[in-house]
Scaffold this motif. Structure first.
Motif, PDB file in Angstrom:
ATOM      1  N   LEU A 116       0.845  -1.214   0.000  1.00  0.00           N
ATOM      2  CA  LEU A 116       0.000   0.000   0.000  1.00  0.00           C
ATOM      3  C   LEU A 116       0.875   1.257   0.000  1.00  0.00           C
ATOM      4  O   LEU A 116       0.504   2.282  -0.537  1.00  0.00           O
ATOM      5  CB  LEU A 116      -0.873  -0.005   1.262  1.00  0.00           C
ATOM      6  CG  LEU A 116      -2.381   0.161   1.095  1.00  0.00           C
ATOM      7  CD1 LEU A 116      -2.746   1.544   0.634  1.00  0.00           C
ATOM      8  CD2 LEU A 116      -2.962  -0.855   0.124  1.00  0.00           C
ATOM      9  N   SER A 117       2.060   1.159   0.612  1.00  0.00           N
ATOM     10  CA  SER A 117       2.897   2.359   0.773  1.00  0.00           C
ATOM     11  C   SER A 117       4.015   2.470  -0.246  1.00  0.00           C
ATOM     12  O   SER A 117       4.803   3.419  -0.204  1.00  0.00           O
ATOM     13  CB  SER A 117       3.465   2.391   2.206  1.00  0.00           C
ATOM     14  OG  SER A 117       2.381   2.381   3.127  1.00  0.00           O
ATOM     15  N   VAL A 118       4.064   1.504  -1.180  1.00  0.00           N
ATOM     16  CA  VAL A 118       5.115   1.574  -2.229  1.00  0.00           C
ATOM     17  C   VAL A 118       4.946   2.875  -3.016  1.00  0.00           C
ATOM     18  O   VAL A 118       5.923   3.568  -3.315  1.00  0.00           O
ATOM     19  CB  VAL A 118       5.028   0.328  -3.146  1.00  0.00           C
ATOM     20  CG1 VAL A 118       5.768   0.551  -4.457  1.00  0.00           C
ATOM     21  CG2 VAL A 118       5.567  -0.898  -2.421  1.00  0.00           C
ATOM     22  N   GLU A 119       3.706   3.249  -3.301  1.00  0.00           N
ATOM     23  CA  GLU A 119       3.478   4.484  -4.091  1.00  0.00           C
ATOM     24  C   GLU A 119       3.651   5.739  -3.229  1.00  0.00           C
ATOM     25  O   GLU A 119       3.491   6.852  -3.708  1.00  0.00           O
ATOM     26  CB  GLU A 119       2.081   4.428  -4.729  1.00  0.00           C
ATOM     27  CG  GLU A 119       2.021   3.339  -5.824  1.00  0.00           C
ATOM     28  CD  GLU A 119       0.650   2.767  -6.006  1.00  0.00           C
ATOM     29  OE1 GLU A 119       0.317   1.813  -5.277  1.00  0.00           O
ATOM     30  OE2 GLU A 119      -0.085   3.262  -6.879  1.00  0.00           O
ATOM     31  N   SER A 120       3.984   5.528  -1.952  1.00  0.00           N
ATOM     32  CA  SER A 120       4.360   6.675  -1.093  1.00  0.00           C
ATOM     33  C   SER A 120       5.879   6.735  -0.931  1.00  0.00           C
ATOM     34  O   SER A 120       6.391   7.511  -0.135  1.00  0.00           O
ATOM     35  CB  SER A 120       3.693   6.542   0.291  1.00  0.00           C
ATOM     36  OG  SER A 120       2.288   6.636   0.156  1.00  0.00           O
ATOM     37  N   GLY A 121       6.576   5.830  -1.655  1.00  0.00           N
ATOM     38  CA  GLY A 121       8.046   5.875  -1.625  1.00  0.00           C
ATOM     39  C   GLY A 121       8.691   4.950  -0.609  1.00  0.00           C
ATOM     40  O   GLY A 121       9.910   4.971  -0.429  1.00  0.00           O
ATOM     41  N   ILE A 122       7.883   4.133   0.071  1.00  0.00           N
ATOM     42  CA  ILE A 122       8.473   3.202   1.041  1.00  0.00           C
ATOM     43  C   ILE A 122       8.615   1.837   0.361  1.00  0.00           C
ATOM     44  O   ILE A 122       7.618   1.295  -0.144  1.00  0.00           O
ATOM     45  CB  ILE A 122       7.566   3.052   2.289  1.00  0.00           C
ATOM     46  CG1 ILE A 122       7.347   4.413   2.953  1.00  0.00           C
ATOM     47  CG2 ILE A 122       8.173   2.052   3.287  1.00  0.00           C
ATOM     48  CD1 ILE A 122       6.387   4.390   4.142  1.00  0.00           C
ATOM     49  N   PRO A 123       9.835   1.295   0.289  1.00  0.00           N
ATOM     50  CA  PRO A 123       9.994   0.010  -0.406  1.00  0.00           C
ATOM     51  C   PRO A 123       9.259  -1.110   0.333  1.00  0.00           C
ATOM     52  O   PRO A 123       9.137  -1.039   1.573  1.00  0.00           O
ATOM     53  CB  PRO A 123      11.507  -0.239  -0.386  1.00  0.00           C
ATOM     54  CG  PRO A 123      12.049   0.626   0.696  1.00  0.00           C
ATOM     55  CD  PRO A 123      11.121   1.776   0.859  1.00  0.00           C
ATOM     56  N   PRO A 124       8.794  -2.128  -0.410  1.00  0.00           N
ATOM     57  CA  PRO A 124       8.215  -3.287   0.273  1.00  0.00           C
ATOM     58  C   PRO A 124       9.341  -4.096   0.908  1.00  0.00           C
ATOM     59  O   PRO A 124      10.517  -3.704   0.852  1.00  0.00           O
ATOM     60  CB  PRO A 124       7.543  -4.054  -0.876  1.00  0.00           C
ATOM     61  CG  PRO A 124       8.344  -3.714  -2.076  1.00  0.00           C
ATOM     62  CD  PRO A 124       8.863  -2.320  -1.851  1.00  0.00           C
ATOM     63  N   PHE A 125       8.989  -5.214   1.511  1.00  0.00           N
ATOM     64  CA  PHE A 125      10.026  -6.072   2.117  1.00  0.00           C
ATOM     65  C   PHE A 125      10.391  -7.199   1.160  1.00  0.00           C
ATOM     66  O   PHE A 125      11.564  -7.576   1.033  1.00  0.00           O
ATOM     67  CB  PHE A 125       9.506  -6.648   3.448  1.00  0.00           C
ATOM     68  CG  PHE A 125       9.202  -5.568   4.454  1.00  0.00           C
ATOM     69  CD1 PHE A 125       7.902  -5.147   4.687  1.00  0.00           C
ATOM     70  CD2 PHE A 125      10.241  -4.953   5.138  1.00  0.00           C
ATOM     71  CE1 PHE A 125       7.629  -4.131   5.604  1.00  0.00           C
ATOM     72  CE2 PHE A 125       9.978  -3.939   6.062  1.00  0.00           C
ATOM     73  CZ  PHE A 125       8.672  -3.530   6.282  1.00  0.00           C
ATOM     74  N   GLU A 143      14.439   6.370   6.725  1.00  0.00           N
ATOM     75  CA  GLU A 143      14.443   7.622   5.945  1.00  0.00           C
ATOM     76  C   GLU A 143      13.198   7.740   5.068  1.00  0.00           C
ATOM     77  O   GLU A 143      12.574   8.794   4.966  1.00  0.00           O
ATOM     78  CB  GLU A 143      15.731   7.702   5.111  1.00  0.00           C
ATOM     79  CG  GLU A 143      16.949   8.032   5.972  1.00  0.00           C
ATOM     80  CD  GLU A 143      18.279   7.849   5.238  1.00  0.00           C
ATOM     81  OE1 GLU A 143      19.322   8.220   5.804  1.00  0.00           O
ATOM     82  OE2 GLU A 143      18.257   7.319   4.104  1.00  0.00           O
ATOM     83  N   THR A 144      12.785   6.605   4.476  1.00  0.00           N
ATOM     84  CA  THR A 144      11.597   6.697   3.597  1.00  0.00           C
ATOM     85  C   THR A 144      10.338   6.881   4.445  1.00  0.00           C
ATOM     86  O   THR A 144       9.415   7.578   4.048  1.00  0.00           O
ATOM     87  CB  THR A 144      11.459   5.429   2.720  1.00  0.00           C
ATOM     88  OG1 THR A 144      11.541   4.271   3.549  1.00  0.00           O
ATOM     89  CG2 THR A 144      12.540   5.371   1.657  1.00  0.00           C
ATOM     90  N   LEU A 145      10.316   6.298   5.648  1.00  0.00           N
ATOM     91  CA  LEU A 145       9.166   6.495   6.546  1.00  0.00           C
ATOM     92  C   LEU A 145       8.984   7.974   6.864  1.00  0.00           C
ATOM     93  O   LEU A 145       7.892   8.525   6.817  1.00  0.00           O
ATOM     94  CB  LEU A 145       9.384   5.739   7.863  1.00  0.00           C
ATOM     95  CG  LEU A 145       9.057   4.251   7.930  1.00  0.00           C
ATOM     96  CD1 LEU A 145       9.434   3.691   9.290  1.00  0.00           C
ATOM     97  CD2 LEU A 145       7.599   3.994   7.641  1.00  0.00           C
ATOM     98  N   GLN A 146      10.111   8.640   7.175  1.00  0.00           N
ATOM     99  CA  GLN A 146      10.055  10.059   7.557  1.00  0.00           C
ATOM    100  C   GLN A 146       9.498  10.902   6.420  1.00  0.00           C
ATOM    101  O   GLN A 146       8.761  11.851   6.624  1.00  0.00           O
ATOM    102  CB  GLN A 146      11.474  10.577   7.869  1.00  0.00           C
ATOM    103  CG  GLN A 146      12.223   9.833   8.921  1.00  0.00           C
ATOM    104  CD  GLN A 146      11.701  10.115  10.326  1.00  0.00           C
ATOM    105  OE1 GLN A 146      11.293  11.225  10.646  1.00  0.00           O
ATOM    106  NE2 GLN A 146      11.668   9.087  11.131  1.00  0.00           N
ATOM    107  N   ALA A 147       9.865  10.532   5.175  1.00  0.00           N
ATOM    108  CA  ALA A 147       9.517  11.388   4.019  1.00  0.00           C
ATOM    109  C   ALA A 147       8.142  11.051   3.451  1.00  0.00           C
ATOM    110  O   ALA A 147       7.570  11.832   2.700  1.00  0.00           O
ATOM    111  CB  ALA A 147      10.580  11.196   2.928  1.00  0.00           C
ATOM    112  N   ALA A 148       7.596   9.893   3.827  1.00  0.00           N
ATOM    113  CA  ALA A 148       6.394   9.390   3.133  1.00  0.00           C
ATOM    114  C   ALA A 148       5.133  10.176   3.495  1.00  0.00           C
ATOM    115  O   ALA A 148       4.980  10.691   4.604  1.00  0.00           O
ATOM    116  CB  ALA A 148       6.193   7.917   3.485  1.00  0.00           C
ATOM    117  N   ARG A 149       4.259  10.301   2.502  1.00  0.00           N
ATOM    118  CA  ARG A 149       2.924  10.893   2.710  1.00  0.00           C
ATOM    119  C   ARG A 149       1.900   9.908   2.145  1.00  0.00           C
ATOM    120  O   ARG A 149       2.207   9.139   1.244  1.00  0.00           O
ATOM    121  CB  ARG A 149       2.820  12.232   1.952  1.00  0.00           C
ATOM    122  CG  ARG A 149       3.776  13.310   2.490  1.00  0.00           C
ATOM    123  CD  ARG A 149       3.380  13.769   3.901  1.00  0.00           C
ATOM    124  NE  ARG A 149       4.379  14.668   4.512  1.00  0.00           N
ATOM    125  CZ  ARG A 149       5.381  14.221   5.289  1.00  0.00           C
ATOM    126  NH1 ARG A 149       5.556  12.895   5.489  1.00  0.00           N
ATOM    127  NH2 ARG A 149       6.249  15.061   5.838  1.00  0.00           N
TER     128      ARG A 149
END
Ligand code: APR
Length: 259
Positions: free
Chosen positions: A31-40, A84-90
């Protein structure tokens, strides 16, 4: 209904949702890949690139909570990328679509495996964060949670103001039991659910992966949203192949149009 018989999976999904009594959703990292957070896992996954992390993170925390906190405050390798991606994600349109489904009364509860706070930021409130939330900390004795900004990190590990227990991040470490309060909500919700939208998860981690299986075994409908097949695909009634950030808004628009 099975996915082999439908040439219009989106229409079939809308029909199943409208016919259901208790619709829930379960989301994962996709769900958050399109917010810039890589999957596992899968293409571009953190574990795909760097290998799965140790499965005894909680045991290591209990052995040396101070060292665990120091490592958390100064993450390295894949955990640094995640941090880092968590901090930047929206939130992305997929998160907002699920919040819209809650607001319209269609979605009764959202179970998420994600710790990124993006469902809450998008407006979802009926939420069970089964793997915790990275913006919170939790006492391992009394289970009390607070926002991470409300505690002092002068002394590590921080201790609970209410009971003096050790405080850790609310995110559930590998090997850590799922906190009882959130596990009970997930169990009650999936017991009452007769239609579950499963979006952005490889469905490889338990107990989360068990909830859609239980729904299906009780005769409920599973609607999968994922660009790729997952462990659940063989038992899903409907599979919507594509990114959640595109498919969920289409689902909400079609649901709205059909009402
Ligand atoms: N939209 C929807 N799904 C997507 C997208 C996208 N844009 N991009 C990738 N996916 C799918 C992948 O195909 C995969 O099936 O999202 C899934 C991500 O799977 P995982 O990375 O395994 O994430 P998840 O299922 O949430 O992992 C469960 O494992 O490491 C632990 O605690 C971590 O909560 C996590 C748990």
């Amino acid at each position: 209904m099975d996915q082999g018989t439908t040439t219009n999976p989106l229409g079939a999904a809308v029909q199943a949702i409208r016919a259901a009594r208790y619709v829930t959703a379960m989301t994962g990292a996709g769900l958050s890949v399109e917010s810039g957070i890589p999957p596992f896992r899968g293409p571009g996954g953190l574990w795909t690139k760097h290998g799965e992390p140790p499965m005894n993170g909680y045991e290591q925390f209990l052995e040396d909570p101070k060292a665990a906190w120091e490592a958390r405050l100064n993450p390295k390798g894949p955990m640094r990328v995640l941090w880092e991606t968590l901090q930047a994600a929206r939130p992305n349109p997929g998160h907002y679509a699920l919040a819209e489904m809650e607001k319209s009364g269609t979605l009764r509860c959202l179970i998420t495996q994600n710790v990124d706070d993006l469902h809450r930021a998008a407006g979802s409130t009926k939420l069970a964060e089964i793997h915790g939330n990275y913006t919170l900390v939790r006492c391992i004795e009394c289970g009390g949670r607070r926002h991470r900004d409300e505690i002092s990190l002068d002394q590590l590990p921080p201790v609970c103001e209410s009971c003096g227990g050790i405080v850790k991040s609310d995110t559930v470490s590998f090997g850590e039991p799922i906190p009882g309060d959130v596990l009970r909500v997930c169990q009650e919700v999936s017991r009452d659910c007769d239609c579950m939208i499963v979006a952005g998860t490889s469905a490889t981690v338990y107990p989360a992966a068990q909830f859609p299986i239980d729904v299906r075994q009780r005769g409920g409908v599973l609607i999968e949203i994922n660009p790729y097949e997952s462990e659940l695909t063989p038992i899903c009634n409907i599979s919507l192949r594509g990114p959640a950030g595109e498919i969920l808004p289409q689902l909400v628009d079609t649901l709205g149009a059909a009402s």
